[in-house]
Motif scaffolding. Structure first.
Motif, PDB file in Angstrom:
ATOM      1  N   PHE A 150       0.801  -1.226   0.000  1.00 13.97           N
ATOM      2  CA  PHE A 150       0.000   0.000   0.000  1.00 13.97           C
ATOM      3  C   PHE A 150       0.835   1.278   0.000  1.00 13.97           C
ATOM      4  N   GLY A 151       2.106   1.190   0.414  1.00 15.62           N
ATOM      5  CA  GLY A 151       2.946   2.383   0.447  1.00 15.62           C
ATOM      6  C   GLY A 151       3.000   3.120  -0.879  1.00 15.62           C
ATOM      7  N   PRO A 152       3.353   2.430  -1.989  1.00 19.96           N
ATOM      8  CA  PRO A 152       3.391   3.108  -3.289  1.00 19.96           C
ATOM      9  C   PRO A 152       2.033   3.667  -3.704  1.00 19.96           C
ATOM     10  N   ALA A 153       0.957   2.931  -3.396  1.00 14.73           N
ATOM     11  CA  ALA A 153      -0.388   3.386  -3.784  1.00 14.73           C
ATOM     12  C   ALA A 153      -0.778   4.660  -3.043  1.00 14.73           C
ATOM     13  N   ILE A 154      -0.391   4.757  -1.777  1.00 14.17           N
ATOM     14  CA  ILE A 154      -0.696   5.954  -0.987  1.00 14.17           C
ATOM     15  C   ILE A 154      -0.019   7.173  -1.600  1.00 14.17           C
ATOM     16  N   LYS A 155       1.246   7.024  -1.957  1.00 18.04           N
ATOM     17  CA  LYS A 155       2.013   8.156  -2.497  1.00 18.04           C
ATOM     18  C   LYS A 155       1.573   8.515  -3.918  1.00 18.04           C
ATOM     19  N   LEU A 156       1.181   7.499  -4.720  1.00 20.49           N
ATOM     20  CA  LEU A 156       0.752   7.775  -6.091  1.00 20.49           C
ATOM     21  C   LEU A 156      -0.555   8.557  -6.127  1.00 20.49           C
ATOM     22  N   GLU A 157      -1.485   8.217  -5.226  1.00 18.07           N
ATOM     23  CA  GLU A 157      -2.778   8.904  -5.257  1.00 18.07           C
ATOM     24  C   GLU A 157      -2.695  10.298  -4.664  1.00 18.07           C
ATOM     25  N   SER A 158      -1.880  10.475  -3.646  1.00 14.47           N
ATOM     26  CA  SER A 158      -1.793  11.770  -2.971  1.00 14.47           C
ATOM     27  C   SER A 158      -0.368  12.020  -2.516  1.00 14.47           C
ATOM     28  N   PRO A 159       0.275  13.053  -3.029  1.00 11.95           N
ATOM     29  CA  PRO A 159       1.650  13.358  -2.607  1.00 11.95           C
ATOM     30  C   PRO A 159       1.717  13.565  -1.097  1.00 11.95           C
ATOM     31  N   GLY A 160       2.770  13.064  -0.502  1.00 11.93           N
ATOM     32  CA  GLY A 160       2.934  13.196   0.946  1.00 11.93           C
ATOM     33  C   GLY A 160       3.494  11.925   1.535  1.00 11.93           C
ATOM     34  N   PRO A 161       3.680  11.894   2.841  1.00 10.00           N
ATOM     35  CA  PRO A 161       4.266  10.722   3.496  1.00 10.00           C
ATOM     36  C   PRO A 161       3.320   9.531   3.517  1.00 10.00           C
ATOM     37  N   VAL A 162       3.882   8.349   3.648  1.00  9.86           N
ATOM     38  CA  VAL A 162       3.077   7.120   3.761  1.00  9.86           C
ATOM     39  C   VAL A 162       2.425   7.055   5.136  1.00  9.86           C
ATOM     40  N   PHE A 163       3.169   7.512   6.159  1.00  7.56           N
ATOM     41  CA  PHE A 163       2.667   7.449   7.526  1.00  7.56           C
ATOM     42  C   PHE A 163       2.157   8.825   7.965  1.00  7.56           C
ATOM     43  N   TYR A 164       1.165   8.793   8.849  1.00  8.54           N
ATOM     44  CA  TYR A 164       0.588  10.020   9.404  1.00  8.54           C
ATOM     45  C   TYR A 164       0.786   9.978  10.915  1.00  8.54           C
ATOM     46  N   SER A 165       1.255  11.061  11.481  1.00 11.24           N
ATOM     47  CA  SER A 165       1.439  11.127  12.932  1.00 11.24           C
ATOM     48  C   SER A 165       0.633  12.282  13.499  1.00 11.24           C
ATOM     49  N   GLN A 166       0.126  12.090  14.697  1.00  4.24           N
ATOM     50  CA  GLN A 166      -0.702  13.108  15.344  1.00  4.24           C
ATOM     51  C   GLN A 166      -0.529  12.997  16.852  1.00  4.24           C
ATOM     52  N   THR A 167      -0.510  14.128  17.531  1.00  2.00           N
ATOM     53  CA  THR A 167      -0.418  14.117  18.983  1.00  2.00           C
ATOM     54  C   THR A 167      -1.737  13.622  19.572  1.00  2.00           C
ATOM     55  N   ARG A 168      -1.657  12.605  20.385  1.00  2.00           N
ATOM     56  CA  ARG A 168      -2.828  12.062  21.080  1.00  2.00           C
ATOM     57  C   ARG A 168      -2.577  12.111  22.585  1.00  2.00           C
ATOM     58  N   ILE A 169      -3.645  11.946  23.348  1.00  2.00           N
ATOM     59  CA  ILE A 169      -3.563  11.974  24.803  1.00  2.00           C
ATOM     60  C   ILE A 169      -3.654  10.556  25.341  1.00  2.00           C
ATOM     61  N   GLY A 170      -2.643  10.163  26.101  1.00  2.00           N
ATOM     62  CA  GLY A 170      -2.588   8.809  26.635  1.00  2.00           C
ATOM     63  C   GLY A 170      -2.969   8.751  28.102  1.00  2.00           C
ATOM     64  N   ARG A 182      -1.319   6.947   6.279  1.00  2.00           N
ATOM     65  CA  ARG A 182      -2.068   8.126   5.833  1.00  2.00           C
ATOM     66  C   ARG A 182      -3.189   7.687   4.903  1.00  2.00           C
ATOM     67  N   THR A 183      -4.416   7.994   5.286  1.00  2.00           N
ATOM     68  CA  THR A 183      -5.583   7.635   4.482  1.00  2.00           C
ATOM     69  C   THR A 183      -6.317   8.866   3.959  1.00  2.00           C
ATOM     70  N   MET A 184      -5.783  10.048   4.244  1.00  2.00           N
ATOM     71  CA  MET A 184      -6.409  11.289   3.793  1.00  2.00           C
ATOM     72  C   MET A 184      -5.427  12.090   2.945  1.00  2.00           C
ATOM     73  N   TYR A 185      -5.951  13.068   2.241  1.00  2.00           N
ATOM     74  CA  TYR A 185      -5.097  13.976   1.492  1.00  2.00           C
ATOM     75  C   TYR A 185      -4.240  14.788   2.465  1.00  2.00           C
ATOM     76  N   ALA A 186      -3.118  15.280   1.978  1.00  2.00           N
ATOM     77  CA  ALA A 186      -2.123  15.914   2.843  1.00  2.00           C
ATOM     78  C   ALA A 186      -2.657  17.131   3.591  1.00  2.00           C
ATOM     79  N   ASP A 187      -3.685  17.804   3.051  1.00  2.00           N
ATOM     80  CA  ASP A 187      -4.221  19.007   3.696  1.00  2.00           C
ATOM     81  C   ASP A 187      -5.438  18.716   4.560  1.00  2.00           C
ATOM     82  N   ALA A 188      -5.612  17.460   4.980  1.00  2.00           N
ATOM     83  CA  ALA A 188      -6.815  17.041   5.709  1.00  2.00           C
ATOM     84  C   ALA A 188      -7.021  17.814   7.006  1.00  2.00           C
ATOM     85  N   ASP A 189      -5.950  18.028   7.765  1.00  2.00           N
ATOM     86  CA  ASP A 189      -6.089  18.720   9.050  1.00  2.00           C
ATOM     87  C   ASP A 189      -6.559  20.160   8.859  1.00  2.00           C
TER      88      ASP A 189
END
Length: 321
Positions: A150-170, A182-189
């Motif tokens: 899925f890595g190549p497919a993620i990058k081909l459909e939408s430019p940006g990193p394969v992985f998405y990181s976000q600050t969460r509360i533990g 990453r399952t969203m477009y790069a400007d999702a946030d």
């Protein structure tokens, strides 16, 4: 630590004598007008500041070292701790209290009265951690395979990193970096704000039906929960568990009422009772909290195993996750 200065000094000296006791005292709250640093322990304010301190810092336990005459005054503070899922301990000199969900145990050789809202003792936590580590290693092997496909497919459909990181509360307010594919477009946030009026959830959680920010590859990955696999790295680091509560975002926690914070009293999990109870059909945050609290109150290793099996079944059927 909640105490008068002399109590702080007494407790610090008792702990210092115990070679096997490791306690990180972040500060103390005084019951009088003193504001001095005692034996290297900083005064963070008065007892009235307890709730504010618990909301602002990662507090695992609150220890009361108080005169017996002061006991009637602290019931409200204990209730605040219990509501947030924070363990309460009292230094036992001459106290004889009987309350629900209490336990008399020892910190080294120091007798302590503890008020627990989490149904895990140290042995059970150790076993749960071992299971987490084994599961994390296996999960990361699968993650590596997913990257190849899925890595190549993620990058081909939408430019940006394969992985998405976000600050969460533990657990108890600790912040950590949560990883996903990453399952969203790069400007999702940046586009989240324009979709807030379409939020289908009631309460401190965000979800949009047919979210336009999700890529085609992302929809496939989400259907089978493949986007969650990088979180096995968080499990390996000890920031998450295989089974727990959903890790919330910072802006979600800012909307929490006090009792909502009890879901933060355990490590967040990749899966949990909410996820296997048909999360797609739940639209009220209070229902999610109720399921999380049910998990915390009824925790057992067998419950974790059942949730893991139900999770695998849900993933293969692409339902409930």
């Amino acid at each position: 630590l909640v105490s008068a200065p002399e109590g702080v000094f007494k407790f610090s000296n008792l702990v210092a004598r115990e070679e096997d006791v490791k306690v990180n005292i972040i500060g103390y709250l005084t019951i009088d007008n003193s504001r001095n640093t005692v034996d290297g322990v900083e005064c963070l304010g008065s007892i009235e500041d307890l709730k504010r301190i618990m909301l602002a810092k990662a507090v695992d336990e609150v220890i009361f070292v108080l005169p017996k005459a002061y006991i009637p005054e602290i019931e409200g503070y204990i209730m605040d701790c219990e509501e947030m899922g924070i363990t309460v301990r009292m230094l036992l000199d001459f106290y004889d209290l009987k309350m629900a969900k209490t336990q008399i145990n020892y910190l080294g050789n120091l007798p302590m009265l503890s008020f627990h809202t989490i149904n895990l003792n140290e042995n059970q936590q150790f076993i749960k951690r071992i299971i987490d580590m084994i599961g994390a290693v296996a999960g990361l092997v699968i993650t590596a395979v997913i990257v190849l496909f899925f890595g190549p497919a993620i990058k081909l459909e939408s430019p940006g990193p394969v992985f998405y990181s976000q600050t969460r509360i533990g657990q108890n307010g600790r912040k950590f970096c949560c990883y996903k594919f990453r399952t969203m477009y790069a400007d999702a946030d940046k586009r989240k704000k324009e979709l807030e009026d379409q939020n289908m959830m009631k309460g401190a959680i965000f979800k949009v039906e047919n979210d336009p920010r999700i890529t085609r590859v992302g929809r496939v990955m989400r259907k089978f929960s493949l986007d969650e696999f990088p979180q096995f790295y968080n499990v390996l680091k000890g920031e998450m568990s295989l089974v727990g509560t959903r890790p919330p975002t910072e802006d979600e926690v800012e909307q929490y009422e006090l009792h909502h914070r009890r879901r933060l009293s355990i490590k967040p999990g990749i899966t949990g009772l909410w996820q296997v109870s048909g999360r797609n059909a739940i639209e009220d945050f209070d229902q999610i909290v109720a399921l999380d609290v049910k998990y915390i109150d009824n925790w057992s290793l067998w419950l974790d195993i059942r949730i893991l099996f139900r999770t695998v079944s849900a993933v293969f059927r692409s339902t409930g996750m």
